[in-house]
Scaffold this active site. Structure first.
Site, PDB file in Angstrom:
ATOM      1  CE  LYS A 306     -10.833  -1.892  -3.564  1.00 68.08           C
ATOM      2  NZ  LYS A 306      -9.419  -1.934  -3.924  1.00 68.08           N
ATOM      3  NE  ARG A 383      -0.641  -2.433   2.029  1.00 66.58           N
ATOM      4  CZ  ARG A 383      -0.065  -2.023   0.904  1.00 66.58           C
ATOM      5  NH1 ARG A 383       0.985  -1.206   0.954  1.00 66.58           N
ATOM      6  NH2 ARG A 383      -0.517  -2.408  -0.260  1.00 66.58           N
TER       7      ARG A 383
END
Length: 525
Positions: A306, A383
């Protein structure tokens, strides 16, 4: 010292102080407010209630009587302070010689559950400033409140009061304790049913506070191991109905959880797969539910690290907000003990870090249902952990699954910071969660689960990729999760990326706990 040992939990020598949770007793009363004696009488008034006649006297019966008791002081003060009954407004008058030492006037906006929750928070702020030990709350008018809605209003005010009094000071060198011990709620009814509702409010508040504390805890303190410890503590507190099972790396390998373990591979803090199970006291079970929470105690993004403005890496301790809601709900359910329903609380806890053992872009992982995933983005990791958690949940023989995850920035772009997105192929489940949210005041919005979008998630070398690009990102994430749910099971995915964190206050919200509890209760007989 071994990886994942106690050293990881004390990085920076930071240890949280004991939590200071408000212990407040609520009473529902039908009494003459003028006879009430105590530290603070808080009167809730809307703009309509503040209307005056041609002689500048209140039309509202409660405010008119109060003003007469105070020889016009209330009317004068409201004019001087420009108090018009708008939400967020409040004034406090000190009243020597009266039964109540202070009178608070609190503004009410719309007649909604969230508005009454906010009223409770405002009353808490006034009570803290006044150093009150006891308080009474009175609505100037209940004309906009139906008899059926009164208990919900009382509950919302009670929960708002507890949340308003609570401050997470565990990581501060100095803290001030709230003094409030008891609160009387006047004019919204009385009796055993309302008292039971208020008792539930206290239980739910304790679960919300647990969720807040888990999310607020930094990643150097709340490692996957510590999250497992906290969940186990909840189970032991209510050991008559809750059990805990914690799976280590080897047990997860035996269950072939390659998707989850791929995410965890880079971190020195070992993964912990957490499974709490609630069984009702009488043992009779008609419905089996699962609540699955995303449990990334920190998300660096992995090799797709990030970076740049808006990447929010500084608040990635919040990436376990879904698991916090699950364990907060477990704490409430353990206290309330609803009959006829079994509930599994499941979290695949780990960190998404960077190291020589870490998962790389282009790697292929195999989930526990045998499906293969080409990892084209290591920052779409939540996920991957949920995939194996959902397969595990289905294997418990449940009828319905709700998963909660801080899954996509795309959902925040779509719905903002205060609304969670819900995705489900089940209209029935959508109605259940919507009905629960109407009781709690938490905000959800059903999003499309567009199957045609799945084309962008197909891989040339595996069954699927884990990220399909920016367009429709929240929908693609939900479609990915759908691949790991048995078709016989009703399933809903809730993207809580926005509402788990209050950016203005820089603190967790405890979002999801109260709605999950109401959902479980609605599935109980």
């Amino acid at each position: 010292m071994a990886a994942g040992s106690a050293f990881g939990a004390t990085l920076g020598l930071t240890k949280p102080a004991a939590a200071d949770i408000p212990q407040i007793t609520f009473f529902s009363k039908e009494i003459d407010f003028a006879e009430w004696k105590g530290d603070l009488l808080a009167v809730v008034a809307s703009e309509r209630d503040m209307s005056k006649d041609g002689d500048s006297r209140f039309i509202n019966a409660v405010l008119k009587r109060l003003d007469e008791l105070l020889n016009g002081l209330l009317g004068e003060a409201s004019v001087e302070e420009d108090f018009k009954g708008k939400p967020g407004q409040s004034i406090v008058l000190r009243l020597p010689g009266f039964g109540f030492r202070r009178l608070g006037l609190i503004g009410l906006g719309q007649f909604t559950v969230s508005a009454y929750h906010a009223i409770g928070e405002s009353i808490a702020a006034v009570a803290k400033a006044a150093q009150a030990r006891n308080a009474a709350i009175l609505l100037a008018s209940t004309n906009g409140v139906s008899d059926e809605f009164k208990s919900t209003v009382a509950s919302a005010i009670a929960m708002g009061t507890v949340q308003g009094l609570y401050e997470d000071n565990r990581y501060k060198s100095e803290s001030k304790k709230a003094l409030v011990e008891s609160v009387d709620i006047i004019g919204l009814g009385s009796g055993s049913e309302l008292d039971k509702k208020l008792k539930y409010s206290n239980a739910t508040s304790s679960g919300i506070i647990l969720a807040k504390e888990l999310v607020n805890s930094p990643a150097n303190v709340l490692t996957p191991a510590v999250l497992a410890e906290e969940a186990s503590k909840v189970a032991s507190m209510y050991g008559d109905v809750l059990t805990a099972k914690i799976l280590d790396v080897h047990q997860c390998m035996e269950l072939k959880m390659g998707s989850y373990l791929g995410v965890a591979a880079a971190s020195a803090n070992l993964p912990h797969f957490i499974h709490l199970c609630y069984r009702p006291p009488n043992g009779l079970v008609k419905t089996k539910l699962a609540i699955v929470g995303k449990g990334l105690t920190f998300d660096s993004g992995g090799y797709n690290i990030k970076t740049g403005p808006g990447c929010s890496i500084d608040v990635m301790k919040t990436d376990m907000g879904g698991s916090a809601a699950a364990f907060g709900a477990a704490k409430v359910i353990g206290q309330i003990k609803p009959p006829s329903v079994e509930v599994h609380f499941i979290v695949a806890a780990c960190e998404n870090m960077i190291s020589g053992t870490g998962m790389r872009p282009g790697d292929i992982v195999t989930a526990s249902n045998g499906k293969t995933i080409e990892v084209n983005n290591t920052d779409a990791e939540g996920r991957l952990t949920l995939a194996d958690a959902l397969v595990y949940a289905c294997n418990q023989g449940v009828d319905k699954i709700v998963d909660l995850a801080t899954l996509t920035g795309a959902c925040i772009v779509a719905l903002g910071s205060s609304i969670a997105g819900i995705f489900t192929p089940s209209d029935e489940l959508a109605k259940e969660i919507t009905a629960a949210s109407e009781i709690t005041g938490e905000k959800f919005w059903r999003m499309p689960l567009e199957d045609s979008y799945w084309e962008s998630m197909k891989s040339g070398v595996a069954d699927m990729v884990n990220s399909g690009g920016r367009q429709g990102g929240a929908i693609l994430a939900a479609l990915f999760l759908k691949q790991f749910v048995d078709e016989k099971v009703q399933w809903m995915h809730i993207d809580v990326a926005g509402p788990v964190w209050d950016d203005k206050k820089r603190t967790a919200t405890g979002f999801g706990v109260s709605t999950l509890v109401e959902w479980v209760l609605s599935n109980s007989s």
